[in-house]
Design a protein around this motif. Sequence first.
Motif, mmCIF file in Angstrom:
data_model
loop_
_atom_site.group_PDB
_atom_site.id
_atom_site.type_symbol
_atom_site.label_atom_id
_atom_site.label_comp_id
_atom_site.label_asym_id
_atom_site.label_seq_id
_atom_site.Cartn_x
_atom_site.Cartn_y
_atom_site.Cartn_z
ATOM 1 N N LEU A 80 0.824 -1.214 0.000
ATOM 2 C CA LEU A 80 0.000 0.000 0.000
ATOM 3 C C LEU A 80 0.855 1.260 0.000
ATOM 4 N N VAL A 81 1.907 1.281 0.805
ATOM 5 C CA VAL A 81 2.785 2.453 0.834
ATOM 6 C C VAL A 81 3.480 2.631 -0.510
ATOM 7 N N ALA A 82 3.953 1.540 -1.107
ATOM 8 C CA ALA A 82 4.626 1.630 -2.404
ATOM 9 C C ALA A 82 3.673 2.127 -3.493
ATOM 10 N N ALA A 83 2.453 1.599 -3.520
ATOM 11 C CA ALA A 83 1.483 2.048 -4.526
ATOM 12 C C ALA A 83 1.070 3.498 -4.277
ATOM 13 N N GLY A 84 0.924 3.899 -3.022
ATOM 14 C CA GLY A 84 0.588 5.286 -2.703
ATOM 15 C C GLY A 84 1.677 6.252 -3.150
ATOM 16 N N GLY A 99 -3.510 0.049 -6.358
ATOM 17 C CA GLY A 99 -4.042 0.644 -5.138
ATOM 18 C C GLY A 99 -5.469 0.218 -4.854
ATOM 19 N N ILE A 100 -6.292 0.162 -5.887
ATOM 20 C CA ILE A 100 -7.679 -0.290 -5.711
ATOM 21 C C ILE A 100 -7.707 -1.738 -5.251
ATOM 22 N N THR A 101 -6.874 -2.568 -5.869
ATOM 23 C CA THR A 101 -6.837 -3.989 -5.515
ATOM 24 C C THR A 101 -6.332 -4.204 -4.094
ATOM 25 N N VAL A 102 -5.225 -3.559 -3.749
ATOM 26 C CA VAL A 102 -4.626 -3.769 -2.429
ATOM 27 C C VAL A 102 -5.480 -3.122 -1.334
ATOM 28 N N ALA A 103 -6.121 -1.988 -1.624
ATOM 29 C CA ALA A 103 -7.014 -1.389 -0.634
ATOM 30 C C ALA A 103 -8.222 -2.291 -0.381
ATOM 31 N N GLY A 104 -8.717 -2.942 -1.422
ATOM 32 C CA GLY A 104 -9.804 -3.908 -1.239
ATOM 33 C C GLY A 104 -9.370 -5.095 -0.404
ATOM 34 N N ASN A 128 -9.553 2.389 3.824
ATOM 35 C CA ASN A 128 -9.416 1.628 2.585
ATOM 36 C C ASN A 128 -10.609 1.819 1.653
ATOM 37 N N ILE A 129 -11.802 1.895 2.195
ATOM 38 C CA ILE A 129 -12.982 2.137 1.351
ATOM 39 C C ILE A 129 -12.937 3.547 0.768
ATOM 40 N N LEU A 130 -12.474 4.513 1.547
ATOM 41 C CA LEU A 130 -12.327 5.882 1.035
ATOM 42 C C LEU A 130 -11.273 5.942 -0.064
#
Length: 146
Positions: A80-84, A99-104, A128-130
Amino acid sequence: MATDASRPQAARAHPDPWHGATSGRTVMAAVLMIFGGAMAFFEGIAALASDDLFVVTRHYLFEFSLTGWGWVHLILGIVLVAAGCAILFSGALWARYLGITVAGLGAFANFLWLPYYPLWALVLIAVNILVIWALCTGAHHEADAP
């Protein structure tokens, strides 16, 4: 008096490559991904470091070892940090999808983490939903921008 309102606007043939990170929603999502990833990372470290920090409920439907959950949250936090960071600094489309996949996956993992640390898990589910909402709707606003 001549106006330009009657002439159709020509779309840009080559959009600016930096355009992906210009939306406020995309920047907010990237910052929340970095924050949520750091919190998941620390959650994983806490689960790996000491098993007595978390209260384990008995007879919970999703019963897993605390060490396993520690590794899951640690890896999700790093990704998540890397994608952000990739979204924030490059606005790359692949980073948005990642990011969408990992946040899900992070929201799902925190849902299963509820019996161990409920308040923290609920906050990270909301973050994560936000993030998913901001990444999905930010692209539409960026495409409409001149």
